[in-house]
Each structure stands twice: as C-alpha cells, then as structure tokens.
Design an enzyme around this catalytic site. Structure first.
Site, short mmCIF file in Angstrom:
data_model
loop_
_atom_site.label_atom_id
_atom_site.label_comp_id
_atom_site.label_asym_id
_atom_site.label_seq_id
_atom_site.Cartn_x
_atom_site.Cartn_y
_atom_site.Cartn_z
N HIS A 1 0.83 -1.21 0.00
CA HIS A 1 0.00 0.00 0.00
C HIS A 1 0.87 1.26 0.00
O HIS A 1 0.61 2.20 -0.74
CB HIS A 1 -0.88 0.05 1.26
CG HIS A 1 -1.90 -1.04 1.37
ND1 HIS A 1 -2.05 -1.80 2.51
CD2 HIS A 1 -2.83 -1.50 0.50
CE1 HIS A 1 -3.04 -2.67 2.33
NE2 HIS A 1 -3.52 -2.51 1.12
N LYS B 1 -18.16 -5.86 6.75
CA LYS B 1 -16.88 -6.56 6.59
C LYS B 1 -16.11 -6.45 7.90
O LYS B 1 -15.77 -5.35 8.35
CB LYS B 1 -16.09 -5.92 5.43
CG LYS B 1 -14.91 -6.75 4.97
CD LYS B 1 -14.30 -6.17 3.70
CE LYS B 1 -12.97 -6.81 3.39
NZ LYS B 1 -12.31 -6.19 2.24
N ARG C 1 -1.72 -6.46 -8.11
CA ARG C 1 -0.59 -7.33 -7.78
C ARG C 1 -0.38 -8.41 -8.83
O ARG C 1 0.71 -8.65 -9.28
CB ARG C 1 -0.80 -7.99 -6.41
CG ARG C 1 -0.63 -7.05 -5.25
CD ARG C 1 -1.20 -7.63 -4.00
NE ARG C 1 -2.63 -7.90 -4.16
CZ ARG C 1 -3.45 -8.23 -3.20
NH1 ARG C 1 -2.99 -8.39 -1.98
NH2 ARG C 1 -4.72 -8.45 -3.42
N SER D 1 -2.79 -7.65 3.33
CA SER D 1 -3.06 -7.41 4.76
C SER D 1 -3.38 -8.73 5.46
O SER D 1 -3.00 -8.95 6.61
CB SER D 1 -4.24 -6.45 4.93
OG SER D 1 -3.93 -5.20 4.38
#
Ligand code: PNS
Length: 180
Positions: free
Chosen positions: A36, A60, A109, A147
C-alpha cells in the site's frame, strides 16, 4: 463548494477541485502494508493531492478499528506533503464526487486481482461515467503481499519485518496480540 467540471477535448468531463487534480486511493487497509505504502508514494507524484480513503464497512469484519487503521497510515505518510488520510462509507463513487477527485487509484498485484478490479472499475464507471480508475502495478517484491498475510503471520508469531513499514511493526503486533 460547487463541483467544477473540466472539459475534455473529445467527450467526457472529469471532476476537479479549483484546478487541483485530486486522486482517491481507497481500501480497507487492515492494516497498511509496504505494498500500500509503495502505491501511496507513487500515486502522490501523479496528483496534486492524494486522499487515502479507509472504507468504513459494517458488514466486513476488520481486525483493526477505523481509528487504528487511519492512525497507522498517518504515521507512515506524515512526510508526504500532498497525502491526506480520510474515512468513507457508502459508495466510493459518491465519495469521489464529494471530494471532487479526478480518479480512483488501485494497485494490481497479479492477474488474480485483475478480474475483480476490472469489475469494480466498470461498475463505478457505470454509476458515474466521469469517474476514472487508474491502476498502478505493484512492485514485484510486494506482489505476494496482502493485509491478510500480514495478520496471519503476526498472529502465529511470525516476523512481519519487510512486509509492513518499520515504524508500525510494534503497533501491529501489539494490537493483534490483544485482539486475536
Ligand atoms: O482494500 P480493499 O478491501 O480491496 O478495498 C475495497 C474497496 C474499499 C475499494 C471497495 O470495497 C469499495 O470501493 N467499497 C465501497 C463500496 C462501493 O462503492 N462498492 C462498489 C459498488 S457496489
């Protein structure tokens, strides 16, 4: 403040705030990783102002609270003059319009990110045709990083050095030990 629109030669218009080109980098950031931070550094050079926007999403389950996530990002971006950290809830497109931003920034990614991100970008453009999404390719050394991996590793006593910014390693480990 009234939303101003910049005219573009061929067709569409984009949102602009008093001539400033603002970019929004949205995400969960639960927690911030080196991946990030790399995108933040690179995107901050493309815009007059970059807003890192942390999603507040009741449905979430995040491990880090909104305040913790914002604090971790601020700790690592305080030295980048044109970066602001904020929170948002609801539709990203509405937030982008409210902030008069010209584009959403996302990091990619791997091919596996592409399908989901393409869908989101298309959907956002469908909701508002003036909202552009630009993608920055993740640096190769961050291409496996997420993460979730950081949380998994730290939770099991692994070393997260090199995966998250040095200055927040202790904060992340402490918070995870308390919560998991
Ligand atoms: O870091 P993440 O979890 O991949 O970020 C996802 C995020 C915040 C970019 C995405 O979930 C989002 O934009 N949420 C806001 C709600 C929204 O606008 N959804 C798209 C239309 S349904």
């Amino acid at each position: 403040m009234k939303l101003s629109k910049a005219k573009h030669k061929d067709t569409e218009e984009c949102y602009m705030s008093n001539g400033l080109r603002i970019g929004v980098y949205p995400g969960s950031f639960d927690p911030l990783t080196n991946g990030h931070l790399d995108i933040i550094h690179r995107a901050s050079k493309l815009f007059d102002k970059l807003i890192v926007a942390v999603l507040h999403n009741d449905s979430k389950q995040a491990v880090f609270s909104m305040e913790e996530r914002v604090e971790l990002i601020k700790k690592c971006t305080g030295d980048i003059e044109n970066v602001e950290v904020d929170m948002f809830s609801g539709l990203l497109v509405n937030y982008v319009k409210k902030k008069q931003a010209v584009a959403i920034v996302k990091g990619l990614r791997a091919v596996s990110d592409y399908e989901y991100e393409l869908q989101m970008a298309m959907l956002n453009k469908h909701i508002d045709k003036n909202v552009e999404t630009i993608f920055l390719m993740a640096d190769i050394q961050n291409s496996f990083l997420s993460s979730s991996i950081v949380k998994e590793l730290a939770k099991n006593g692994g070393n997260i050095s090199g995966l998250v910014p040095e200055q927040i390693i202790d904060d992340i480990n402490l918070t995870l030990r308390k919560k998991l």
